[in-house]
Write an enzyme that holds these catalytic residues in place. Structure first.
Site, PDB file in Angstrom:
ATOM      1  N   ARG A  72       0.814  -1.216   0.000  1.00  0.00           N
ATOM      2  CA  ARG A  72       0.000   0.000   0.000  1.00  0.00           C
ATOM      3  C   ARG A  72       0.845   1.263   0.000  1.00  0.00           C
ATOM      4  NH1 ARG A  72      -4.532  -1.792   4.494  1.00  0.00           N
ATOM      5  NH2 ARG A  72      -5.404  -3.534   3.334  1.00  0.00           N
ATOM      6  N   ARG A  76      -3.129   6.124  -0.069  1.00  0.00           N
ATOM      7  CA  ARG A  76      -3.696   7.251   0.668  1.00  0.00           C
ATOM      8  C   ARG A  76      -2.721   8.005   1.556  1.00  0.00           C
ATOM      9  NH1 ARG A  76      -8.287   3.841   3.463  1.00  0.00           N
ATOM     10  NH2 ARG A  76      -6.540   2.352   3.426  1.00  0.00           N
ATOM     11  N   ARG A  85      -6.321  11.544  -7.504  1.00  0.00           N
ATOM     12  CA  ARG A  85      -7.542  10.754  -7.345  1.00  0.00           C
ATOM     13  C   ARG A  85      -8.784  11.608  -7.123  1.00  0.00           C
ATOM     14  NH1 ARG A  85      -8.676   6.175  -4.725  1.00  0.00           N
ATOM     15  NH2 ARG A  85     -10.781   6.937  -5.101  1.00  0.00           N
ATOM     16  N   ASP A 121      -6.732  -3.189  -7.410  1.00  0.00           N
ATOM     17  CA  ASP A 121      -7.519  -3.685  -6.293  1.00  0.00           C
ATOM     18  C   ASP A 121      -7.825  -5.150  -6.545  1.00  0.00           C
ATOM     19  OD1 ASP A 121      -9.303  -2.524  -3.847  1.00  0.00           O
ATOM     20  OD2 ASP A 121     -10.328  -4.197  -4.812  1.00  0.00           O
ATOM     21  N   TYR A 196     -15.254 -12.571  -0.055  1.00  0.00           N
ATOM     22  CA  TYR A 196     -16.027 -11.371  -0.388  1.00  0.00           C
ATOM     23  C   TYR A 196     -17.268 -11.733  -1.196  1.00  0.00           C
ATOM     24  CZ  TYR A 196     -12.537  -7.910   1.120  1.00  0.00           C
ATOM     25  OH  TYR A 196     -11.696  -7.116   1.859  1.00  0.00           O
TER      26      TYR A 196
END
Length: 389
Positions: A72, A76, A85, A121, A196
């Site tokens: 990651r 962010r 973004r 992702d 998921y």
């Protein structure tokens, strides 16, 4: 994709050859089993990345400097990421090749890390196959409709090779800018994807998929195989387009006991990796909360095992027989600690990792979004300042 179709080009591919080696195909790009290997202009073949610190450590050699990258790292924690973004939904940003390439490159420019990790992702293969899924802010992946019955699995759409072109294009754009810095491709492991799909959203205990394994094992196997083939195709697209290594990321395998992992999950993870073994790029397997599964995770056929922050690397090395290069495992929580505390911890990780035949420094999970980027840069500088042993 039908549960039995393991290939990405219309040919049948078995999932029996799970023991992987890093030797790859011949110089002419031919794998030992006759399938095409990496092209001659691939970074692993033309000399750009084959001797890089990352690939050297992944293959158990002594690198020119200690390699480090962060899961990651493209995300962010970076203000430049937040800027590009703005106004773009997460999955959309993954499918715009120029944007995905730019985000992938940002942490390499800023931190001088030894690898880029492809910005995407784990649910992108589902999206490209036509499964209704989105990333809901504050929640995570949410499916339009959970997959819970044999009929649901049978109705799943096929992921096509053509649908993966935005991924290949993003990788090509990224690799063209990286030079001698390797790109790592990645995919979600079949259990995490299937979890998921069964729950329809994130879950704390994954009761749905765990129940399906025992209550309806045939349906579970069909779903896990579908997820394995989607992940395998996703990995193959990245590697063939220029990625120099690949990581299978099992976010939720830590919810399983060893027996269930070996019976219901390991075969699907091996099947996913069967799509790319013949390419000869180093393969990494990482999961969270998987200290008791490390040997089984290696046994699906990978070169490197990632270790989360819960288990010291010297103990992980002992459990793996001292034969497997390791990746990890700085505790992400300490990135916000005083520098003297973080520095001491990083040095402890390096000392523990020195017991393994190869060590790539990483976090024991992903970069928290509130991390100060200057701290990551300082950590990289510290690691590079300590000579490899």
């Amino acid at each position: 994709m039908t549960p039995s179709a393991a290939a990405t080009d219309g040919t049948f591919q078995t999932s029996t050859s799970h023991l992987h080696t890093s030797t790859g195909g011949s110089a002419a790009g031919q794998a030992a089993d006759g399938r095409p290997g990496l092209p001659a202009d691939h970074p692993l073949k033309d000399g750009r990345t084959a001797d890089s610190p990352l690939i050297t450590a992944y293959r158990g050699g002594t690198p020119s400097r200690r390699p480090v990258w962060f899961m990651r790292q493209a995300g962010r924690s970076l203000p430049e990421y937040l800027k590009v973004r703005e106004g773009v939904a997460m999955l959309d940003s993954c499918l715009r090749p120029e944007l995905a390439a730019e985000i992938t490159l940002q942490p390499v420019r800023r931190h001088d890390v030894d690898a880029a990790i492809f910005f995407s992702d784990i649910v992108i293969p589902l999206k490209l196959a036509g499964v209704g899924v989105d990333i809901v802010p504050g929640v995570g992946p949410v499916l339009d409709r959970p997959v819970r019955t044999a009929a649901d699995v049978a109705a799943l759409p096929q992921l096509t090779w053509e649908a993966l072109e935005p991924i290949r294009e993003a990788v090509r754009l990224t690799v063209a800018e990286l030079g001698s810095t390797p790109l790592i491709g990645f995919a979600g492991a079949p259990f995490t994807l299937a979890a998921y799909m069964v729950e329809g959203k994130p879950s704390r205990d994954h009761l749905g998929p765990r129940t399906m394994m025992h209550a309806d094992p045939d349906t579970w196997t069909a779903l896990a195989n579908w997820a394995a083939d989607a992940s395998g195709m996703f990995l193959r697209a990245q590697l063939e387009a220029g990625a120099s290594a690949a990581q299978l990321f099992d976010s939720w395998a830590g919810s399983l006991g060893l027996a269930d992992y070996q019976r219901f999950v390991a075969p699907a993870s091996a099947r996913a990796l069967d799509h790319v073994r013949h390419l000869g790029a180093p393969l990494v397997h990482f999961g969270t909360g998987t200290s008791e599964l490390l040997v089984a995770m290696h046994d699906v056929g990978v070169d490197v095992v990632g270790v989360d922050y819960r288990l010291p690397l010297d103990e992980a090395n002992r459990r793996l027989g001292g034969m497997v290069p390791l990746q990890g495992n700085i505790d992400p929580a300490l990135l916000s600690a005083p520098w003297e505390v973080l520095e001491a911890h990083v040095r402890e990780v390096l000392a523990a990792g020195a017991s393994a035949p190869g060590h790539v420094v990483n976090l024991g999970h992903g970069v928290p979004p509130e991390t100060d980027p200057t701290v990551l840069t300082r950590v990289v500088e510290l690691i590079h300042s300590i000579s490899p042993e």
